[in-house]
Motif scaffolding. Structure first.
Motif, mmCIF file in Angstrom:
data_model
loop_
_atom_site.group_PDB
_atom_site.id
_atom_site.type_symbol
_atom_site.label_atom_id
_atom_site.label_comp_id
_atom_site.label_asym_id
_atom_site.label_seq_id
_atom_site.Cartn_x
_atom_site.Cartn_y
_atom_site.Cartn_z
ATOM 1 N N PRO A 219 59.932 30.131 -22.039
ATOM 2 C CA PRO A 219 60.473 29.586 -23.254
ATOM 3 C C PRO A 219 61.471 28.624 -22.958
ATOM 4 N N PRO A 220 61.574 27.611 -23.892
ATOM 5 C CA PRO A 220 62.961 26.773 -23.929
ATOM 6 C C PRO A 220 64.162 27.516 -24.121
ATOM 7 N N PHE A 221 65.473 26.802 -23.972
ATOM 8 C CA PHE A 221 66.669 27.708 -24.116
ATOM 9 C C PHE A 221 66.526 27.441 -25.643
ATOM 10 N N ARG A 222 66.669 26.429 -26.313
ATOM 11 C CA ARG A 222 66.839 26.292 -27.757
ATOM 12 C C ARG A 222 65.737 25.706 -28.407
ATOM 13 N N VAL A 223 65.689 26.533 -29.671
ATOM 14 C CA VAL A 223 64.489 26.631 -30.424
ATOM 15 C C VAL A 223 65.005 26.527 -32.057
ATOM 16 N N GLN A 224 64.297 25.497 -32.957
ATOM 17 C CA GLN A 224 64.667 25.379 -34.175
ATOM 18 C C GLN A 224 63.396 26.119 -34.989
ATOM 19 N N THR A 225 63.565 26.755 -36.138
ATOM 20 C CA THR A 225 62.389 27.228 -36.695
ATOM 21 C C THR A 225 61.930 26.373 -37.818
ATOM 22 N N SER A 226 62.278 25.085 -38.023
ATOM 23 C CA SER A 226 61.589 24.056 -38.904
ATOM 24 C C SER A 226 62.218 22.949 -38.643
ATOM 25 N N ASP A 227 61.336 21.586 -39.145
ATOM 26 C CA ASP A 227 61.678 20.508 -38.991
ATOM 27 C C ASP A 227 62.827 20.014 -39.463
ATOM 28 N N TRP A 228 63.539 20.587 -40.553
ATOM 29 C CA TRP A 228 64.684 20.204 -41.197
ATOM 30 C C TRP A 228 65.778 20.929 -40.186
ATOM 31 N N ALA A 229 65.690 22.168 -39.595
ATOM 32 C CA ALA A 229 66.603 22.675 -38.781
ATOM 33 C C ALA A 229 66.695 21.905 -37.667
ATOM 34 N N ARG A 230 65.504 21.384 -36.960
ATOM 35 C CA ARG A 230 65.630 20.189 -35.831
ATOM 36 C C ARG A 230 66.397 19.244 -36.319
ATOM 37 N N GLU A 231 66.175 18.648 -37.522
ATOM 38 C CA GLU A 231 66.877 17.222 -37.670
ATOM 39 C C GLU A 231 68.351 17.534 -37.879
ATOM 40 N N PHE A 232 68.693 18.904 -38.526
ATOM 41 C CA PHE A 232 70.103 18.956 -38.682
ATOM 42 C C PHE A 232 70.925 19.255 -37.610
ATOM 43 N N VAL A 233 70.177 20.015 -36.470
ATOM 44 C CA VAL A 233 70.913 20.422 -35.315
ATOM 45 C C VAL A 233 70.962 19.312 -34.818
ATOM 46 N N GLY A 234 70.020 18.320 -34.507
ATOM 47 C CA GLY A 234 69.920 17.106 -33.910
ATOM 48 C C GLY A 234 71.324 16.312 -34.247
ATOM 49 N N THR A 235 71.604 16.377 -35.516
ATOM 50 C CA THR A 235 72.824 15.531 -35.694
ATOM 51 C C THR A 235 74.085 15.755 -34.954
ATOM 52 N N THR A 236 74.415 16.974 -34.651
ATOM 53 C CA THR A 236 75.574 17.413 -33.874
ATOM 54 C C THR A 236 75.073 17.415 -32.388
ATOM 55 N N LEU A 237 73.921 17.351 -31.850
ATOM 56 C CA LEU A 237 73.645 16.944 -30.302
ATOM 57 C C LEU A 237 73.860 15.715 -30.094
ATOM 58 N N THR A 238 73.904 14.696 -31.067
ATOM 59 C CA THR A 238 73.925 13.304 -30.632
ATOM 60 C C THR A 238 75.304 12.631 -31.100
ATOM 61 N N ASP A 239 76.120 13.698 -31.688
ATOM 62 C CA ASP A 239 77.501 13.104 -32.396
ATOM 63 C C ASP A 239 78.400 13.228 -31.435
#
Length: 281
Positions: free
Chosen positions: A246-266
């Motif tokens: 399994p991957p280390f980090r998993v989001q449960t929805s497209d919205w969650a992926r986009e939201f978390v992506g904000t901080t991972l590239t910030d």
């Protein structure tokens, strides 16, 4: 003793924990569904029966804030089933408020359940997971990646969990244990209603923070109007249980992926600050 794979899940009286317990049993796991108060097991047992998996779900008491409770529960699981193949850290409690108006006791209580509870359960389970070459799956939150207004204590705990697990993952890998964090966004569950927030009283006590708090509450109530169901949020947890690696980090929805992506590239933090400041106006 049974040889079927066994998973222990914390915080299963409602919400994501309940859904994960039922879904894990449907997927063929012997499921140890734990909760602090087993008197609140009725909803879980009813759901398990409705999904024809009552025989695969065993309710046990476990309070993540009580190390002796964790040890006793794990000892019972090993005595009865002979193995533990996965731990799902799900138990948690939200805390709304800003630090000037919270006591340090409130902050410590939030950390105790959401962070130290995860650390304690993981620490106790690791010897058994090493033996089975199993895995640790921890339900954190998008609030473990994006700090959110009026959630300083809660987000601090979830950030701490993510840092703990990200640091543990490569070490655990050397002994055959996989580590995954699962980041839900808004989930339509009792997690929010269980807060028992008296919004008028909160606003009355907020003083200079009242306008920002009112805007935050309005925004949050709107976001939970479009929330995932607990079973939708549980699906990635079941996938992580089944995955070979399994991957280390998993989001449960497209919205969650986009939201978390904000901080991972910030890299300078400006994108997150621009986003969350807008919630308070």
């Amino acid at each position: 003793m049974a040889s079927e794979k066994t998973v222990l899940i914390t915080g299963t009286s409602s919400g994501i924990g309940l859904a994960t317990a039922v879904a894990a049993a449907q997927a063929g796991w012997t499921t140890i569904a734990t909760m602090r108060d087993t008197g609140k097991a009725e909803a879980l047992l009813k759901a398990a029966a409705e999904h024809a998996v009552a025989d695969r779900v065993q309710v046990k008491r476990l309070d993540v804030a009580d190390a002796d409770s964790i040890t006793a529960c794990l000892d019972e699981v090993i005595a009865e089933h002979g193995r533990l193949d996965a731990l799902v850290n799900n138990a948690g409690a939200a805390r709304v408020g800003t630090i000037e108006q919270m006591s340090l006791a409130d902050v410590r209580a939030t950390m105790e359940v959401n962070f130290f509870g995860v650390v304690s359960a993981t620490r106790a389970a690791l010897p058994h997971l090493r033996a089975s070459r199993g895995r640790v799956i921890t339900v954190t939150s998008v609030g473990g990646a994006v700090g959110q207004p009026f959630n300083e204590a809660y987000c601090a705990a979830k950030f701490a969990v993510e840092g703990f697990m990200q640091s543990l993952a490569p070490v655990a890998d050397t002994v055959g244990v996989d580590v995954t964090v699962v980041e839900p966004g808004a989930v339509a569950s009792e997690f929010v209603s269980n807060l028992g927030l008296d919004v008028p009283a909160l606003l009355a006590a907020a003083g200079p923070y009242a306008p920002a708090l009112q805007a935050y509450i309005a925004r949050t109530q709107k976001s939970f109007g479009n929330a995932q169901t607990p079973f939708e949020a549980a699906a990635p947890i079941i996938e992580a249980l089944a995955a070979e690696h399994p991957p280390f980090r998993v989001q449960t929805s497209d919205w969650a992926r986009e939201f978390v992506g904000t901080t991972l590239t910030d890299l300078d933090g400006s994108a997150v600050q621009t986003l969350t400041r807008a919630w308070l106006r």
